[in-house]
Design an enzyme around this catalytic site. Structure first.
Site, PDB file in Angstrom:
ATOM      1  N   ASP A   8      73.590  33.317  37.571  1.00  0.00           N
ATOM      2  CA  ASP A   8      73.024  32.253  38.404  1.00  0.00           C
ATOM      3  C   ASP A   8      72.630  31.019  37.615  1.00  0.00           C
ATOM      4  OD1 ASP A   8      70.720  33.776  37.236  1.00  0.00           O
ATOM      5  OD2 ASP A   8      69.587  32.234  38.307  1.00  0.00           O
ATOM      6  N   GLY A  52      71.666  40.073  38.016  1.00  0.00           N
ATOM      7  CA  GLY A  52      72.913  39.511  37.483  1.00  0.00           C
ATOM      8  C   GLY A  52      74.090  40.453  37.438  1.00  0.00           C
ATOM      9  N   PHE A  70      76.583  27.355  29.006  1.00  0.00           N
ATOM     10  CA  PHE A  70      75.893  27.966  30.138  1.00  0.00           C
ATOM     11  C   PHE A  70      76.921  28.304  31.207  1.00  0.00           C
ATOM     12  CE2 PHE A  70      73.557  28.075  34.103  1.00  0.00           C
ATOM     13  CZ  PHE A  70      72.533  28.949  33.760  1.00  0.00           C
ATOM     14  N   LYS A 100      77.104  36.335  23.872  1.00  0.00           N
ATOM     15  CA  LYS A 100      77.058  35.071  23.120  1.00  0.00           C
ATOM     16  C   LYS A 100      76.638  35.375  21.685  1.00  0.00           C
ATOM     17  CE  LYS A 100      75.752  32.072  27.031  1.00  0.00           C
ATOM     18  NZ  LYS A 100      74.675  31.233  27.618  1.00  0.00           N
ATOM     19  N   ASP A 146      72.501  37.158  25.686  1.00  0.00           N
ATOM     20  CA  ASP A 146      72.397  35.843  25.049  1.00  0.00           C
ATOM     21  C   ASP A 146      71.592  36.020  23.751  1.00  0.00           C
ATOM     22  OD1 ASP A 146      72.202  33.128  24.584  1.00  0.00           O
ATOM     23  OD2 ASP A 146      71.055  32.649  26.358  1.00  0.00           O
ATOM     24  N   GLU A 194      74.863  45.194  31.740  1.00  0.00           N
ATOM     25  CA  GLU A 194      74.300  43.832  31.754  1.00  0.00           C
ATOM     26  C   GLU A 194      75.405  42.823  32.052  1.00  0.00           C
ATOM     27  OE1 GLU A 194      71.922  42.007  31.965  1.00  0.00           O
ATOM     28  OE2 GLU A 194      70.255  42.415  30.625  1.00  0.00           O
ATOM     29  N   ASP A 195      75.052  41.750  32.727  1.00  0.00           N
ATOM     30  CA  ASP A 195      76.013  40.682  32.974  1.00  0.00           C
ATOM     31  C   ASP A 195      76.295  39.892  31.703  1.00  0.00           C
ATOM     32  OD1 ASP A 195      73.392  39.747  32.945  1.00  0.00           O
ATOM     33  OD2 ASP A 195      73.661  38.344  34.603  1.00  0.00           O
ATOM     34  N   ARG A 248      75.597  33.105  42.265  1.00  0.00           N
ATOM     35  CA  ARG A 248      75.881  34.519  41.958  1.00  0.00           C
ATOM     36  C   ARG A 248      77.083  35.047  42.740  1.00  0.00           C
ATOM     37  NH1 ARG A 248      71.483  36.513  39.044  1.00  0.00           N
ATOM     38  NH2 ARG A 248      69.410  35.796  39.651  1.00  0.00           N
TER      39      ARG A 248
HETATM   40  P1  IMP Z   1      68.638  36.894  26.660  1.00  0.00           P
HETATM   41  O1  IMP Z   1      67.350  37.602  26.896  1.00  0.00           O
HETATM   42  O2  IMP Z   1      68.469  35.597  25.924  1.00  0.00           O
HETATM   43  O3  IMP Z   1      69.699  37.763  26.031  1.00  0.00           O
HETATM   44  O4  IMP Z   1      69.185  36.416  28.046  1.00  0.00           O
HETATM   45  C1  IMP Z   1      69.500  37.300  29.004  1.00  0.00           C
HETATM   46  C2  IMP Z   1      69.344  36.759  30.389  1.00  0.00           C
HETATM   47  O5  IMP Z   1      69.355  35.329  30.466  1.00  0.00           O
HETATM   48  C3  IMP Z   1      70.539  37.237  31.163  1.00  0.00           C
HETATM   49  O6  IMP Z   1      70.312  38.504  31.726  1.00  0.00           O
HETATM   50  C4  IMP Z   1      70.727  36.132  32.157  1.00  0.00           C
HETATM   51  O7  IMP Z   1      69.934  36.381  33.288  1.00  0.00           O
HETATM   52  C5  IMP Z   1      70.218  34.885  31.473  1.00  0.00           C
HETATM   53  N1  IMP Z   1      71.320  34.096  30.876  1.00  0.00           N
HETATM   54  C6  IMP Z   1      71.648  33.957  29.575  1.00  0.00           C
HETATM   55  N2  IMP Z   1      72.697  33.149  29.404  1.00  0.00           N
HETATM   56  C7  IMP Z   1      73.056  32.756  30.649  1.00  0.00           C
HETATM   57  C8  IMP Z   1      74.098  31.891  31.145  1.00  0.00           C
HETATM   58  O8  IMP Z   1      74.919  31.306  30.421  1.00  0.00           O
HETATM   59  N3  IMP Z   1      74.150  31.753  32.502  1.00  0.00           N
HETATM   60  C9  IMP Z   1      73.296  32.366  33.352  1.00  0.00           C
HETATM   61  N4  IMP Z   1      72.304  33.174  32.924  1.00  0.00           N
HETATM   62  C10 IMP Z   1      72.189  33.363  31.591  1.00  0.00           C
HETATM   63 MG    MG Z   2      69.254  34.975  35.346  1.00  0.00          MG
END
Ligand code: IMP
Ligand code: MG
Length: 177
Positions: A161, A47, A154, A133, A105, A101-102, A167
């Site tokens: 992606d 990402g 989202f 977020k 969440d 990091e992109d 992407r």
């Molecule tokens: P986390 O572990 O819940 O913080 O989520 C992290 C990963 O989930 C990120 O590195 C993304 O790959 C994916 N992700 C979370 N939110 C989104 C979104 O809104 N769009 C696309 N990918 C997301």
């Molecule tokens: Mg992803």
């Protein structure tokens, strides 16, 4: 505003390429003013590939290193359950790491990455993310550099992606209701 379709979903422009560029300039300024010595920037694949490329062109800290890793989870033995592994790490002990990091969440991915980096005996770990977020975040790790706080929509594009698609888009889009 431009509407695009990826698989079964429609998305609308949310953060255009100019705003993305401004967000990255702001993060770069903050990092450049931090006086971190010999930083090792670690981009989390896939990402963050565009974020890393654009951010690194604006970083002017002396002796900056850039590397990329991928977090992979697999089922270990019956007793160990799911095992997380960072693919692409080699000898980073003593380094001042800045994770790129992109998006953060829930923070579960970040927690796994931080846990694995700590095992490598690094000197310091800082975190930079393009998007965050806050309403979804469940951890207490401090995120040092944040491009933009967003709601729980989202989003896709600019590295992010939807089922591995989108992407390559130059803007960031959000799901259209
Ligand atoms: P986390 O572990 O819940 O913080 O989520 C992290 C990963 O989930 C990120 O590195 C993304 O790959 C994916 N992700 C979370 N939110 C989104 C979104 O809104 N769009 C696309 N990918 C997301
Ligand atoms: Mg992803």
């Amino acid at each position: 505003m431009e509407i695009i379709t990826i698989l079964d979903k429609k998305f609308e422009v949310f953060i255009d390429e100019n705003e993305i560029s401004n967000l990255i300039s702001t993060i770069a300024d903050e990092i450049n003013n931090s006086n971190i010595e010999n930083p090792l920037f670690i981009g989390i694949m896939n990402g963050s590939f565009l974020f890393c490329a654009d951010l690194m062109r604006k970083i002017n800290l002396k002796n900056s290193e850039v590397s990329f890793v991928k977090l992979s989870s697999y089922i270990g033995t019956k007793t160990s359950g799911i095992v997380n592994e960072l693919i692409g790490i080699n000898n980073i002990s003593g380094k001042n790491v800045i994770v790129l990091e992109d998006i953060v969440d829930t923070g579960i991915t970040l927690e796994k990455i931080i846990t694995l980096l700590k095992k490598e005996d690094v000197n310091d770990i800082k975190i930079a993310t393009l998007l965050f977020k806050p309403d979804s975040y469940k951890k207490d790790f401090k995120i040092d550099y944040i491009g933009k706080y967003i709601g729980n929509d989202f989003v896709v594009g600019y590295g992010l992606d939807y089922n591995e698609l989108g992407r390559n888009l130059k803007h960031i889009y959000k799901l259209k209701n």
